[in-house]
Motif scaffolding. Structure first.
Motif, PDB file in Angstrom:
ATOM      1  N   VAL A 106       0.227   6.501   2.686  1.00  0.00           N
ATOM      2  CA  VAL A 106       1.319   7.053   2.893  1.00  0.00           C
ATOM      3  C   VAL A 106       1.644   8.293   1.306  1.00  0.00           C
ATOM      4  CG1 VAL A 106       1.928   6.319   4.581  1.00  0.00           C
ATOM      5  CG2 VAL A 106       2.583   5.181   2.139  1.00  0.00           C
ATOM      6  N   LYS A 107       2.428   8.480   1.017  1.00  0.00           N
ATOM      7  CA  LYS A 107       2.210   9.980   0.215  1.00  0.00           C
ATOM      8  C   LYS A 107       4.089   9.243  -0.630  1.00  0.00           C
ATOM      9  CE  LYS A 107       1.832  14.063   1.960  1.00  0.00           C
ATOM     10  NZ  LYS A 107       2.946  15.662   2.627  1.00  0.00           N
ATOM     11  N   ASP A 108       4.633   7.670  -0.422  1.00  0.00           N
ATOM     12  CA  ASP A 108       5.355   6.856  -1.353  1.00  0.00           C
ATOM     13  C   ASP A 108       4.523   6.453  -1.954  1.00  0.00           C
ATOM     14  OD1 ASP A 108       5.160   5.074   0.985  1.00  0.00           O
ATOM     15  OD2 ASP A 108       7.011   5.235   0.814  1.00  0.00           O
ATOM     16  N   ALA A 109       3.173   6.036  -2.386  1.00  0.00           N
ATOM     17  CA  ALA A 109       2.299   5.140  -2.594  1.00  0.00           C
ATOM     18  C   ALA A 109       2.402   5.456  -4.374  1.00  0.00           C
ATOM     19  CB  ALA A 109       0.933   5.290  -2.289  1.00  0.00           C
ATOM     20  N   PRO A 110       2.277   4.454  -5.196  1.00  0.00           N
ATOM     21  CA  PRO A 110       2.665   4.123  -6.842  1.00  0.00           C
ATOM     22  C   PRO A 110       1.158   5.670  -7.390  1.00  0.00           C
ATOM     23  CG  PRO A 110       2.472   2.292  -6.118  1.00  0.00           C
ATOM     24  CD  PRO A 110       2.038   2.796  -4.652  1.00  0.00           C
ATOM     25  N   PRO A 111       1.681   6.401  -7.597  1.00  0.00           N
ATOM     26  CA  PRO A 111       0.086   7.052  -8.062  1.00  0.00           C
ATOM     27  C   PRO A 111      -1.058   6.481  -8.719  1.00  0.00           C
ATOM     28  CG  PRO A 111       2.180   8.082  -9.650  1.00  0.00           C
ATOM     29  CD  PRO A 111       2.541   6.467  -8.735  1.00  0.00           C
ATOM     30  N   ALA A 112      -1.226   5.099  -9.244  1.00  0.00           N
ATOM     31  CA  ALA A 112      -2.339   4.418  -9.542  1.00  0.00           C
ATOM     32  C   ALA A 112      -2.990   3.662  -8.477  1.00  0.00           C
ATOM     33  CB  ALA A 112      -1.768   3.501 -10.397  1.00  0.00           C
ATOM     34  N   GLU A 113      -2.042   3.532  -7.208  1.00  0.00           N
ATOM     35  CA  GLU A 113      -2.409   3.093  -5.747  1.00  0.00           C
ATOM     36  C   GLU A 113      -3.159   4.412  -5.664  1.00  0.00           C
ATOM     37  OE1 GLU A 113      -1.081   2.148  -1.854  1.00  0.00           O
ATOM     38  OE2 GLU A 113       0.011   1.076  -4.151  1.00  0.00           O
ATOM     39  N   LEU A 114      -3.020   5.525  -5.289  1.00  0.00           N
ATOM     40  CA  LEU A 114      -3.235   7.028  -4.982  1.00  0.00           C
ATOM     41  C   LEU A 114      -4.641   7.333  -5.866  1.00  0.00           C
ATOM     42  CD1 LEU A 114      -3.732   9.925  -3.262  1.00  0.00           C
ATOM     43  CD2 LEU A 114      -2.548  10.437  -5.345  1.00  0.00           C
ATOM     44  N   ALA A 115      -4.759   6.743  -6.780  1.00  0.00           N
ATOM     45  CA  ALA A 115      -5.860   6.910  -7.769  1.00  0.00           C
ATOM     46  C   ALA A 115      -6.961   6.183  -7.506  1.00  0.00           C
ATOM     47  CB  ALA A 115      -5.406   7.177  -9.150  1.00  0.00           C
ATOM     48  N   ALA A 116      -6.632   5.253  -7.339  1.00  0.00           N
ATOM     49  CA  ALA A 116      -7.692   3.951  -6.642  1.00  0.00           C
ATOM     50  C   ALA A 116      -8.212   4.606  -5.798  1.00  0.00           C
ATOM     51  CB  ALA A 116      -6.843   2.524  -6.530  1.00  0.00           C
ATOM     52  N   ALA A 117      -7.701   4.868  -4.275  1.00  0.00           N
ATOM     53  CA  ALA A 117      -7.683   5.038  -3.345  1.00  0.00           C
ATOM     54  C   ALA A 117      -8.880   6.002  -3.005  1.00  0.00           C
ATOM     55  CB  ALA A 117      -6.724   5.265  -2.013  1.00  0.00           C
ATOM     56  N   VAL A 118      -8.391   7.018  -3.976  1.00  0.00           N
ATOM     57  CA  VAL A 118     -10.262   7.959  -4.167  1.00  0.00           C
ATOM     58  C   VAL A 118     -10.708   7.603  -5.096  1.00  0.00           C
ATOM     59  CG1 VAL A 118     -10.666   9.965  -5.658  1.00  0.00           C
ATOM     60  CG2 VAL A 118      -7.875   9.550  -4.786  1.00  0.00           C
ATOM     61  N   ARG A 119     -11.481   6.852  -5.594  1.00  0.00           N
ATOM     62  CA  ARG A 119     -12.221   5.572  -6.114  1.00  0.00           C
ATOM     63  C   ARG A 119     -12.667   5.413  -5.804  1.00  0.00           C
ATOM     64  NH1 ARG A 119      -8.340   5.125 -10.544  1.00  0.00           N
ATOM     65  NH2 ARG A 119      -8.731   6.966 -12.192  1.00  0.00           N
ATOM     66  N   ARG A 120     -12.275   3.797  -4.454  1.00  0.00           N
ATOM     67  CA  ARG A 120     -12.796   3.663  -3.208  1.00  0.00           C
ATOM     68  C   ARG A 120     -13.677   4.483  -2.413  1.00  0.00           C
ATOM     69  NH1 ARG A 120      -8.688  -0.331  -1.546  1.00  0.00           N
ATOM     70  NH2 ARG A 120      -9.895  -1.237   0.027  1.00  0.00           N
ATOM     71  N   VAL A 121     -12.774   5.159  -2.194  1.00  0.00           N
ATOM     72  CA  VAL A 121     -13.128   6.188  -0.908  1.00  0.00           C
ATOM     73  C   VAL A 121     -14.439   6.790  -1.377  1.00  0.00           C
ATOM     74  CG1 VAL A 121     -12.672   8.693   0.266  1.00  0.00           C
ATOM     75  CG2 VAL A 121     -11.212   6.342  -0.053  1.00  0.00           C
TER      76      VAL A 121
END
Length: 204
Positions: A106-121
């Motif tokens: 979801v868009k309200d995830a913290p920026p660090a979580e979003l970046a981590a998600a990109v890396r994991r994907v």
């Protein structure tokens, strides 16, 4: 860095794309290489840029994020799609995964979580918002058939049965039958409520 993860941002709101791009651009291993405001443009940009990861919104005019996920994956098979949306709905999660998305946050995830998600994907993992994953287990799959979804979608705008029938090339009686079964499956009192429930659950 030449080995940075190349990103395509797809969202119909320019401000959201700009903010997301600015945040992800601060990460030393990530690079935004393209943007698109709708699903159609996302397919073209994916074919042109061959990004590593495509961050995809769901609700957009024209081609929505679910259909766009299928199109992007077809245009650039190596591109991994991460859904980033305001709409944390179990039905959307199921549809996105069925369409080939590798992640859903979801868009309200913290920026660090979003970046981590990109890396994991990018690394080949699947990333799903934990609360939403749990909800999807209890919510069940979408009970509506394709025709029921279509009719209910048109009904949500308040269109009369006759108009819906003309739109989908069915008789008014058949449309009423589809609306009736949709009402039953959603546990609603009427077609307006059925459309609202289905939309809240991400079924239409």
């Amino acid at each position: 860095m030449s080995d940075r993860i190349r990103l395509l941002l797809v969202d119909d709101q320019a401000l959201v794309r700009g903010a997301m791009g600015a945040l992800l651009g601060l990460e030393p291993d990530l690079k935004v290489v393209g943007e698109a405001a709708d699903g159609g443009a996302a397919e073209a940009e994916a074919a042109r840029l061959r990004p590593d990861v495509c961050l995809m919104d769901i609700q957009m005019a024209g081609v929505d994020g679910i259909a766009a996920t299928v199109a992007v994956r077809a245009a650039s098979p190596a591109t991994r799609v991460l859904i980033v949306t305001t709409f944390a709905r179990a039905g959307y999660l199921r549809s996105a995964m069925d369409a080939g998305a590798a992640g859903f946050i979801v868009k309200d995830a913290p920026p660090a979580e979003l970046a981590a998600a990109v890396r994991r994907v990018h690394a080949g993992a699947r990333v799903v918002d934990p609360a939403l994953a749990a909800e999807s287990l209890f919510d069940g799959a979408n009970p509506l058939t394709e025709r029921e979804q279509q009719v209910l979608r048109l009904s949500a705008g308040g269109a009369p049965v006759a108009a819906i029938a003309r739109e989908v090339f069915l008789s008014p009686g058949t449309v009423r039958n589809y609306l009736s079964t949709s009402i039953g499956k959603t546990g609603a009192a009427n077609r307006v409520q059925a459309a609202r429930i289905a939309r809240e659950k991400g079924w239409i």
